[in-house]
Design a protein around this motif. Structure first.
Motif, PDB file in Angstrom:
ATOM      1  N   LEU A 202       0.830  -1.206   0.000  1.00 57.03           N
ATOM      2  CA  LEU A 202       0.000   0.000   0.000  1.00 57.03           C
ATOM      3  C   LEU A 202       0.864   1.255   0.000  1.00 57.03           C
ATOM      4  O   LEU A 202       0.530   2.250  -0.663  1.00 57.03           O
ATOM      5  N   ARG A 203       1.972   1.217   0.715  1.00 55.49           N
ATOM      6  CA  ARG A 203       2.889   2.375   0.697  1.00 55.49           C
ATOM      7  C   ARG A 203       3.522   2.543  -0.686  1.00 55.49           C
ATOM      8  O   ARG A 203       3.766   3.672  -1.127  1.00 55.49           O
ATOM      9  N   CYS A 204       3.785   1.421  -1.365  1.00 57.32           N
ATOM     10  CA  CYS A 204       4.308   1.511  -2.743  1.00 57.32           C
ATOM     11  C   CYS A 204       3.297   2.203  -3.649  1.00 57.32           C
ATOM     12  O   CYS A 204       3.659   3.071  -4.457  1.00 57.32           O
ATOM     13  N   LEU A 205       2.037   1.824  -3.541  1.00 63.89           N
ATOM     14  CA  LEU A 205       0.998   2.447  -4.358  1.00 63.89           C
ATOM     15  C   LEU A 205       0.890   3.938  -4.043  1.00 63.89           C
ATOM     16  O   LEU A 205       0.762   4.767  -4.951  1.00 63.89           O
ATOM     17  N   PHE A 231      -5.144  -1.412 -17.035  1.00 60.77           N
ATOM     18  CA  PHE A 231      -4.480  -0.708 -15.945  1.00 60.77           C
ATOM     19  C   PHE A 231      -5.516   0.078 -15.154  1.00 60.77           C
ATOM     20  O   PHE A 231      -6.233   0.915 -15.701  1.00 60.77           O
ATOM     21  N   VAL A 232      -5.578  -0.237 -13.859  1.00 60.80           N
ATOM     22  CA  VAL A 232      -6.583   0.338 -12.980  1.00 60.80           C
ATOM     23  C   VAL A 232      -5.939   1.383 -12.075  1.00 60.80           C
ATOM     24  O   VAL A 232      -4.719   1.509 -11.987  1.00 60.80           O
ATOM     25  N   GLY A 233      -6.783   2.127 -11.373  1.00 61.10           N
ATOM     26  CA  GLY A 233      -6.298   3.166 -10.475  1.00 61.10           C
ATOM     27  C   GLY A 233      -5.785   2.628  -9.155  1.00 61.10           C
ATOM     28  O   GLY A 233      -5.948   1.439  -8.828  1.00 61.10           O
ATOM     29  N   GLN A 234      -5.209   3.520  -8.375  1.00 62.35           N
ATOM     30  CA  GLN A 234      -4.624   3.144  -7.093  1.00 62.35           C
ATOM     31  C   GLN A 234      -5.644   2.522  -6.146  1.00 62.35           C
ATOM     32  O   GLN A 234      -5.368   1.487  -5.522  1.00 62.35           O
ATOM     33  N   ALA A 238      -5.418  -1.211  -4.627  1.00 62.14           N
ATOM     34  CA  ALA A 238      -5.278  -1.384  -3.179  1.00 62.14           C
ATOM     35  C   ALA A 238      -6.366  -2.299  -2.636  1.00 62.14           C
ATOM     36  O   ALA A 238      -6.099  -3.208  -1.826  1.00 62.14           O
ATOM     37  N   ALA A 239      -7.604  -2.097  -3.078  1.00 64.91           N
ATOM     38  CA  ALA A 239      -8.704  -2.938  -2.626  1.00 64.91           C
ATOM     39  C   ALA A 239      -8.492  -4.390  -3.058  1.00 64.91           C
ATOM     40  O   ALA A 239      -8.791  -5.332  -2.302  1.00 64.91           O
ATOM     41  N   HIS A 240      -7.995  -4.580  -4.270  1.00 67.42           N
ATOM     42  CA  HIS A 240      -7.728  -5.935  -4.756  1.00 67.42           C
ATOM     43  C   HIS A 240      -6.683  -6.628  -3.894  1.00 67.42           C
ATOM     44  O   HIS A 240      -6.873  -7.799  -3.496  1.00 67.42           O
ATOM     45  N   LEU A 241      -5.590  -5.950  -3.593  1.00 69.37           N
ATOM     46  CA  LEU A 241      -4.531  -6.557  -2.791  1.00 69.37           C
ATOM     47  C   LEU A 241      -5.016  -6.872  -1.384  1.00 69.37           C
ATOM     48  O   LEU A 241      -4.701  -7.939  -0.831  1.00 69.37           O
TER      49      LEU A 241
END
Length: 259
Positions: A202-205, A231-234, A238-241
């Motif tokens: 999450l910090r990488c994103l 390619f999706v947004g941040q 994040a929600a996927h991960l």
């Protein structure tokens, strides 16, 4: 050729290290390795003549893929055993620069936690090592040795070698620290994530979103296949991960700078 660097160890070299490197070579560079699928994936991001950085090169399966695609490669690996393997495999290639160092948010040194039996999960992140304790799928993993290794930054690498077309980052929970040492957006990159260290992902994103308008896709494990196909947004990434089960274990997020 690989640069000479001083590495200070807190213990003598454990037995079994050579066998572990041999196992990594068989898994990642042997006849069963998914070389064609890997080349097809990286061909989306890398063209002949491009410059690529491989951060956490291990035994160089990605180095080999980038070279098959005609790219020039700067490969960084701080572990002595894998670094020796890289030197033997790629040390005479004039289009491969090998650097025996870690990458962090500041130049200097970092403490590396080595897993002698499974060096592919050695890490400079104490949080990653702690997160593996008792986690499903990580049973029996032991980080039995610590060494102090030299560290550089992505900004220093760009200053010294040029702006890469693609950067692959695979450093076991330390990816956020690597990206913290980057001050300007790059065209494309990938960073590994693990389900025991999602905060790092999450910090990488967050870091990449702060640098530029990136889009994201993901490949689970060693599938060499992008899961979204777009390619999706941040927020969506994040929600996927965060929604992945622990059993998903790991994968790579791919980021492309949008125009």
């Amino acid at each position: 050729m690989i640069r000479s660097t001083m590495i200070r160890s807190t213990m003598t070299r454990p037995k079994g290290t050579a066998a572990a490197i041999g196992r990594s070579l068989r898994i990642y560079r042997g006849a069963e390795a998914p070389k064609a699928a890997m080349d097809a994936l990286y061909r989306r991001f890398v063209r002949p003549g491009d410059l690529v950085f491989d951060i956490g090169a291990h035994v160089g399966d990605r180095v080999a893929s980038f070279r098959r695609l005609g790219a020039r490669v700067v490969a960084l690996e701080p572990q002595p055993g894998p670094a020796r393997a890289l030197r033997l495999l790629h040390g005479r290639d004039p289009d491969v620069t090998l650097v025996a160092a870690a990458v962090s948010d500041a130049p200097g040194e970092v403490l590396l936690h080595l897993n002698s039996a499974n060096p592919t999960v050695s890490s400079a992140s104490a949080d990653f090592v702690a997160g593996a304790a008792g986690a499903p799928g990580w049973e029996g993993q032991v980080w039995d040795r610590r060494i102090t290794v030299p560290a550089t930054t992505l900004d220093h690498l760009v200053a010294g070698h040029g702006r890469p077309a693609f950067v692959k980052i695979d450093v076991e929970g330390f990816e956020d620290r690597v990206l913290a040492g980057l001050s300007a957006p790059l065209p494309a990159l990938s960073f590994e994530f693990t389900t025991i260290a999602r905060d790092s992902a999450l910090r990488c994103l967050d870091r990449l979103a702060g640098l530029g308008p990136y889009g994201f896709d993901v490949a689970l494990g060693e599938s060499q296949a992008l899961g979204f196909g777009r390619f999706v947004g941040q927020e969506e990434m994040a929600a996927h991960l965060m929604g992945l089960p622990m059993a998903a274990n790991s994968g790579d997020v791919y980021a492309v700078l949008r125009a």
